[in-house]
Write an enzyme that holds these catalytic residues in place. Sequence first.
Site, PDB file in Angstrom:
ATOM      1  N   ASP A 700      -2.120  -8.382   3.905  1.00 16.43           N
ATOM      2  CA  ASP A 700      -2.756  -7.368   3.068  1.00 16.43           C
ATOM      3  C   ASP A 700      -2.629  -5.977   3.710  1.00 16.43           C
ATOM      4  O   ASP A 700      -2.317  -4.987   3.037  1.00 16.43           O
ATOM      5  CB  ASP A 700      -4.224  -7.767   2.883  1.00 16.43           C
ATOM      6  CG  ASP A 700      -4.935  -6.849   1.926  1.00 16.43           C
ATOM      7  OD1 ASP A 700      -4.502  -6.792   0.762  1.00 16.43           O
ATOM      8  OD2 ASP A 700      -5.887  -6.168   2.357  1.00 16.43           O
ATOM      9  N   LYS A 704      -0.443  -2.512   2.541  1.00 21.56           N
ATOM     10  CA  LYS A 704      -1.055  -1.186   2.396  1.00 21.56           C
ATOM     11  C   LYS A 704      -0.289  -0.134   3.193  1.00 21.56           C
ATOM     12  O   LYS A 704       0.013   0.953   2.688  1.00 21.56           O
ATOM     13  CB  LYS A 704      -2.516  -1.225   2.826  1.00 21.56           C
ATOM     14  CG  LYS A 704      -3.387  -1.996   1.840  1.00 21.56           C
ATOM     15  CD  LYS A 704      -4.780  -2.198   2.392  1.00 21.56           C
ATOM     16  CE  LYS A 704      -5.675  -2.910   1.394  1.00 21.56           C
ATOM     17  NZ  LYS A 704      -6.904  -3.383   1.993  1.00 21.56           N
TER      18      LYS A 704
END
Length: 845
Positions: A700, A704
């Site tokens: 994750d 980003k």
Amino acid sequence: MQVLKFGGSSVGTIDAISKVIAIVKARVQKTPTIVVVSAMSGITDQLILLVQTASQGNEGYKMIIQSLAEKHEDAVRALLPASQQSATLNIAQQLIQEIESHCEGLYLKNELSLQIQDQLMSYGEILSSKIIAAAFEAEGVDQVWLDSRAMIKTNSSYSSAVVDRALTNQTIQAYFTNPTNQHALYMAPGFIASNAAGHTTTLGRGGSDYTAAIYAAALTVSILEIWTDVSGMMTADPRIVPHAKAIPKISYHEAMELSHFGAKIIYPPTIQPVMQAHIPIWIKNTFEPEHPGTLIEIASPKDDHFIRGISSIQDICLLSLEGAGMVGIPGFTKRLFDALAKKQISIILITQSSSEHSISVGVSMQDTHLAKIAVDAEFEEEINSQLLEPLIIEKELAIIALVGEQMRNHPGVSGKMFTVLGANGINIRAIAQGSSEKNITAVIEAHDVHKAMNLLHEAFFESTHKQVNVFIAGVGNVGSKLIEQIKLQAANLQSTLRLQINIVGIANSKKHLINLKGIDLSNSNNLTDSNNTHSSHAHDWSDQLAEASSGTIQDYVAAILDHNLPNSIFVDVTANAAVADTYAQLLSKGISVVACNKIACSSPYAHYANLKSLAQNHHAAFLFETNVGAGLPIVSTLNDLIRSGDTIKKIEAVLSGTLNFVFNHYEGGKDGKTFARVVKQAQDEGYTEPDPRLDLGGTDVMRKILILAREAGHPLEMEDIMNESFLPASCFNGSVADFYNELEKQEPHFKQLYDAAATAGCKLKFIAKFESEANEKMNGMAIVKVGLQHIQPSSDFFHLYGKDNLVLFYTNRYPELPLVIKGAGAGADVTASGVFADIIRAARA
Ligand code: ADP
Ligand code: ASP
Ligand code: MG
């Protein structure tokens, strides 16, 4: 003398007829009055259907006659007192019998002519005018029924006969100057006339307006009143553009252009006779008589409305004649026009390229076939010798027109028109501008008319107002919060930004709900509020969605594309790959995409870049602020820095609320709080992905920082990111339950990580880092890595609590001390507000 015309909808119901009677009654005492009426609404269509049905030998025609009889007899019964009904019922029944005997003939002979069709259509106006005449009598208003067939003389072009104005004027004037014909009220059927042989003709659909204008001009009345079902001529057809406004004053020429290009409110030939006689036309609303309506007169008002109105015609086809044989040779155009004229095909629009290589004309769709035969026959020789191509036909088009006499004094109207249409993905097939510059017309796809009309109306008449149509995909925590926030803020946005945000679509993975007028959010359920039960809010959006049609996300997107609404924004608040897969389709139709879903922007670079260029090429916004740091302004700040000429040198960030939470709560297993338990707590409190390994493994965070690096101008892939994972490889095997077991087993590993940091007086933080400085080992590529680090108390990252995120931007302008963004990096409320901000940005783009 005054002339008042009441259209089909003004005499379509008992209630409407009563309003007509009241209006006329109040006027008739002062001045002699001619009242012209149309057939009751829908009756002319029904008569045409009747003629067709009977002439096809279909017995169904009898049912149509029965319904005609019922409608008119019901009107007689409702309008007249019982004692006075029989005479009028007799008249109506006799007329219906005449219709019946004509139809029997058609049924037996199986043949149809326009002459007999005109004959039968005339009964619509005869019936309505006779019945309303009787209603006036019943109200104590004396009247005389005036047979328009005897007054208005035409040629024999049945269905759209041409009026012999001189003869007609003479006939009307002779009748009215005759002292025996002096009455207070004359009831005249509109639409119908007769030829020299005395056969009934009609003046073309909508022709009752023309009838009234002919009476008005022949008698040089001071004003012609057209009473209808809207409050005047409007800036656009109110059925297409709900925000259309009545135009107080308009010139004959402007009104003529608008009606020529489809404004049905007035039948185009109506204006000519009254314009010649300088008689103003006053358009009034039978259902709102106190409204001032529209005055049509000679001069265009001197105001700053250089566009007076916009209109459209559906069902157009474009005929194009092309070929080298046209260049420089006179007469081609004339031959084209003559060939069409001979077949009575009327040309609505003409455009010719200045190279004379091609000429295109717009005609009604129904004329396509005839036109093709006529034109190809006319140019047979040239086509055979390949000087010309056979006539090219493009169907399913429409014409839109901007009309205003003052536009010639205002440069840039067409520029604005094309920009507005282009920005919404509307393709213009042809354009034409009258040399008098009273109109600009464009041929577009029929499918785009609704969207184009609303956009143009917004651009030229509602500079203070913009309506945005939002389609939401995903109604989990974030989606529900978003809907709630939009609902609460809608009025404020309207007054401060002049933005009307309409949620027109809501979908989950199984169903979608679409309401073009805007989904009613009034009792919107806050799904996260456990006190709110469905039964107490029977009609909130979630219940409407539950009742809506089933369909996949692809079905939802297909419906969105099909509705083709202006200013559309698609909002993805899912984490689903299938939803992300639809962006390209949407963007390439000019629909903006706001995504909370990170999948598209962290997919292979080529795909991300393609979406960005689609957005740019189709003037759509593609915004994804919440991909990084929930509602924190991280992506937009980065964009602002770059657009204003700064360069991002380095980014250091804590981008995972989950990991921050876990390492803030884990203290080496103190009080039995093992690493596994802390992770479980994070999951229970809703901070992790369903599979916490996506967070703990660093994927994750990688997504980003990849998105930030890409936005900073670096074409990187996920594989280019170094992930110094702290999670032992064994944790990645098996199910989520297996993962928790393995975490427990690995507790010594985590304790060791913790102790090493604690001994050094540091905290553990999962840091993402991007460095753009050229690096020899990396062949000059930027370096991006994510991993667990020891954080000293002096670091900005040391005091970072809860689920906060922190981003440090080191740039040319912020070289030593970074630009810092800090705050909650997870949570439905803040994420929804970030999505909402993107929606507003897209709406204002
Ligand atoms: P009537 O039966 O009174 O003759 P019509 O149906 O022929 O009425 O014309 C009125 C209708 O014209 C309106 O109801 C409206 O839907 C349509 N219309 C189209 N363009 C315009 C416009 N620019 N302004 C007003 N009405 C328009
Ligand atoms: N009744 C005719 C029609 O429907 C004429 C009119 O309404 O003006 O076309
Ligand atoms: Mg009409």
